[in-house]
Scaffold this active site. Structure first.
Site, mmCIF file in Angstrom:
data_model
loop_
_atom_site.group_PDB
_atom_site.id
_atom_site.type_symbol
_atom_site.label_atom_id
_atom_site.label_comp_id
_atom_site.label_asym_id
_atom_site.label_seq_id
_atom_site.Cartn_x
_atom_site.Cartn_y
_atom_site.Cartn_z
ATOM 1 N N ASP A 30 -10.135 27.740 12.263
ATOM 2 C CA ASP A 30 -9.042 26.771 12.335
ATOM 3 C C ASP A 30 -9.038 26.122 13.725
ATOM 4 O O ASP A 30 -9.239 26.798 14.733
ATOM 5 C CB ASP A 30 -7.703 27.480 12.073
ATOM 6 N N ASN A 87 -0.319 28.935 2.292
ATOM 7 C CA ASN A 87 0.834 28.041 2.278
ATOM 8 C C ASN A 87 0.702 27.101 1.088
ATOM 9 O O ASN A 87 -0.364 26.513 0.873
ATOM 10 C CB ASN A 87 0.893 27.235 3.583
ATOM 11 N N GLY A 93 4.955 25.029 3.821
ATOM 12 C CA GLY A 93 4.317 24.631 5.078
ATOM 13 C C GLY A 93 2.899 24.130 4.920
ATOM 14 O O GLY A 93 2.151 24.051 5.897
ATOM 15 N N GLN A 94 2.509 23.774 3.684
ATOM 16 C CA GLN A 94 1.144 23.268 3.472
ATOM 17 C C GLN A 94 1.020 21.864 4.049
ATOM 18 O O GLN A 94 1.867 20.997 3.789
ATOM 19 C CB GLN A 94 0.821 23.256 1.969
ATOM 20 N N SER A 95 -0.006 21.656 4.854
ATOM 21 C CA SER A 95 -0.230 20.330 5.445
ATOM 22 C C SER A 95 -1.524 19.690 4.954
ATOM 23 O O SER A 95 -1.658 18.467 5.007
ATOM 24 C CB SER A 95 -0.240 20.412 6.971
ATOM 25 N N HIS A 100 -6.647 26.448 0.652
ATOM 26 C CA HIS A 100 -7.255 27.225 1.739
ATOM 27 C C HIS A 100 -6.481 28.513 1.942
ATOM 28 O O HIS A 100 -5.263 28.551 1.783
ATOM 29 C CB HIS A 100 -7.313 26.428 3.044
ATOM 30 N N HIS A 102 -5.701 31.266 4.801
ATOM 31 C CA HIS A 102 -5.769 31.571 6.230
ATOM 32 C C HIS A 102 -6.093 33.059 6.399
ATOM 33 O O HIS A 102 -5.437 33.910 5.781
ATOM 34 C CB HIS A 102 -4.423 31.325 6.909
HETATM 35 P P1 AMP Z 1 -1.714 24.447 6.102
HETATM 36 O O1 AMP Z 1 -0.591 24.054 7.036
HETATM 37 O O2 AMP Z 1 -1.495 25.784 5.452
HETATM 38 O O3 AMP Z 1 -2.013 23.345 5.117
HETATM 39 O O4 AMP Z 1 -2.982 24.659 7.023
HETATM 40 C C1 AMP Z 1 -3.868 23.634 7.372
HETATM 41 C C2 AMP Z 1 -4.655 24.157 8.531
HETATM 42 O O5 AMP Z 1 -5.761 23.312 8.745
HETATM 43 C C3 AMP Z 1 -3.876 24.187 9.867
HETATM 44 O O6 AMP Z 1 -3.817 25.528 10.352
HETATM 45 C C4 AMP Z 1 -4.689 23.277 10.776
HETATM 46 O O7 AMP Z 1 -4.732 23.727 12.113
HETATM 47 C C5 AMP Z 1 -6.053 23.325 10.110
HETATM 48 N N1 AMP Z 1 -6.911 22.189 10.396
HETATM 49 C C6 AMP Z 1 -6.574 20.883 10.383
HETATM 50 N N2 AMP Z 1 -7.665 20.117 10.654
HETATM 51 C C7 AMP Z 1 -8.700 20.966 10.824
HETATM 52 C C8 AMP Z 1 -10.097 20.794 11.121
HETATM 53 N N3 AMP Z 1 -10.647 19.584 11.280
HETATM 54 N N4 AMP Z 1 -10.862 21.905 11.235
HETATM 55 C C9 AMP Z 1 -10.326 23.127 11.082
HETATM 56 N N5 AMP Z 1 -9.027 23.357 10.792
HETATM 57 C C10 AMP Z 1 -8.221 22.291 10.659
#
Ligand code: AMP
Length: 114
Positions: A30, A87, A93-95, A100, A102
Site C-alpha cells: 500500500d 472495507n 471506508g472503501q475508496s 482488495h 488489506h
Molecule cells: P480502501 O480505502 O479500503 O478502498 O483502500 C484503498 C487503499 O489503496 C488505500 O489504503 C490506499 O492507500 C491504497 N492505494 C491507493 N493508491 C494506491 C497505489 N497506487 N498503490 C498502492 N496502494 C494504493
C-alpha cells in the site's frame, strides 16, 4: 475496467511494489501504509468488492484468502500475527472500488480500531 486504479496496476500501467503474483491474484504494498507492513491483495479480474467476488467466483474469493496467508508468511507476519481488513462501501471506508484485502501487521494492532 477503464478508469480503475487497481486494474491499471494489474495491467502494469501504474507501478506497484509487488509481493506476490499468481494467475488470479496480485499483492503489492500500500502506498499509504497504516502499519509497519501494509499489503493489498486483489483479484486480477475487476470486481467492485469481496461480496461481488464471492457471488461470482467463490474459488477466487478463496484464492484471495490463501494469497493473503501466503503474503503474511512471505513478509514474516505469520508468527506474531496480522490483521485482514476488507472495507466495503461508503460507510466501510472503501475508496477504491476494485476488491482488495488489506494485510496489516508489524506491530500490535489496536482492537477495536479507532
Ligand atoms: P480502501 O480505502 O479500503 O478502498 O483502500 C484503498 C487503499 O489503496 C488505500 O489504503 C490506499 O492507500 C491504497 N492505494 C491507493 N493508491 C494506491 C497505489 N497506487 N498503490 C498502492 N496502494 C494504493
Amino acid at each position: 475496467m477503464s478508469d480503475c486504479l487497481f486494474c491499471a496496476i494489474v495491467a502494469g500501467d501504474i507501478p506497484a511494489n509487488i509481493v506476490l503474483q499468481t494467475d488470479t491474484v496480485l499483492a503489492f504494498h500500500d502506498v499509504q501504509p497504516q502499519a509497519p507492513t501494509h499489503i493489498l491483495v486483489i483479484p486480477k479480474q475487476h470486481f467492485a468488492d469481496l461480496a461481488a467476488v464471492a457471488a461470482a467466483d467463490p474459488t477466487l474469493a478463496a484464492d484471495l484468502m490463501l494469497a493473503a496467508a501466503e503474503v503474511a508468511h512471505t513478509v514474516q507476519l505469520d508468527q506474531a500475527g496480522y490483521r485482514l481488513v476488507v472495507n466495503t462501501g461508503v460507510d466501510g471506508g472503501q475508496s477504491v472500488y476494485h476488491c482488495h484485502v488489506h494485510v496489516l501487521g508489524g506491530r500490535g494492532l489496536q482492537w477495536p480500531p479507532g
